[in-house]
Design an enzyme around this catalytic site. Sequence first.
Site, mmCIF file in Angstrom:
data_model
loop_
_atom_site.group_PDB
_atom_site.id
_atom_site.type_symbol
_atom_site.label_atom_id
_atom_site.label_comp_id
_atom_site.label_asym_id
_atom_site.label_seq_id
_atom_site.Cartn_x
_atom_site.Cartn_y
_atom_site.Cartn_z
ATOM 1 N N ILE A 31 1.083 -1.218 0.164
ATOM 2 C CA ILE A 31 -0.048 -0.063 0.094
ATOM 3 C C ILE A 31 0.789 1.733 -0.188
ATOM 4 O O ILE A 31 0.062 2.378 -0.502
ATOM 5 C CB ILE A 31 -0.944 0.300 1.090
ATOM 6 C CG1 ILE A 31 -1.842 0.433 0.850
ATOM 7 C CG2 ILE A 31 -0.468 0.217 2.527
ATOM 8 C CD1 ILE A 31 -2.668 0.442 2.170
ATOM 9 N N VAL A 96 4.367 -5.707 9.708
ATOM 10 C CA VAL A 96 3.263 -6.381 10.100
ATOM 11 C C VAL A 96 3.527 -8.415 10.615
ATOM 12 O O VAL A 96 4.677 -8.690 9.511
ATOM 13 C CB VAL A 96 2.196 -6.207 8.853
ATOM 14 C CG1 VAL A 96 1.318 -7.604 8.782
ATOM 15 C CG2 VAL A 96 2.623 -5.443 8.592
ATOM 16 N N HIS A 100 6.291 -12.063 5.616
ATOM 17 C CA HIS A 100 6.330 -11.816 4.103
ATOM 18 C C HIS A 100 7.367 -11.028 3.751
ATOM 19 O O HIS A 100 8.647 -11.027 4.242
ATOM 20 C CB HIS A 100 5.389 -10.979 3.982
ATOM 21 C CG HIS A 100 5.923 -9.224 4.889
ATOM 22 N ND1 HIS A 100 5.454 -8.910 6.616
ATOM 23 C CD2 HIS A 100 6.538 -7.811 4.884
ATOM 24 C CE1 HIS A 100 5.691 -8.015 7.127
ATOM 25 N NE2 HIS A 100 6.093 -7.532 6.122
#
Length: 112
Positions: A31, A96, A100
Amino acid sequence: MTDCVFCRIIARQHAADIEYEDDAVLAFKDIYPKAPVHLLIVPKRHIASVMALAPGDAEVVGRCVLAAKSLGEAKGFAERGYRLRLNCGPEGGQVVYHLHVHFLAGTRPSGV
Ligand code: AMP
Ligand code: ZN
């Protein structure tokens, strides 16, 4: 309901620009992109971080890297290359806590 934003994206409970999906892995646009192409490649099964990995997670981590290879080919970076990055824990810059792989392409990074 989970409070993990990436689990919510995987469950289609939170919007994302999804670029790749298979049975084990999802990839979507970051994002806040830090490169012309900036994707996040995540295992569909929640794993908090590299520090939380167990030996049985080896396959899904490998699948994330193979998804990166596929994305590199699909997006025209197979020859030019790209950067894969895993931020691990607080001092690794992880924000986060769903494992990932950052896929960064279209720029030539300086430094490590
Ligand atoms: P990290 O610092 O390695 O934990 O990176 C987390 C990344 O997730 C950052 O680059 C964020 O811009 C990105 N991010 C956070 N929330 C979202 C979201 N809802 N959709 C897409 N990317 C996100
Ligand atoms: Zn999660």
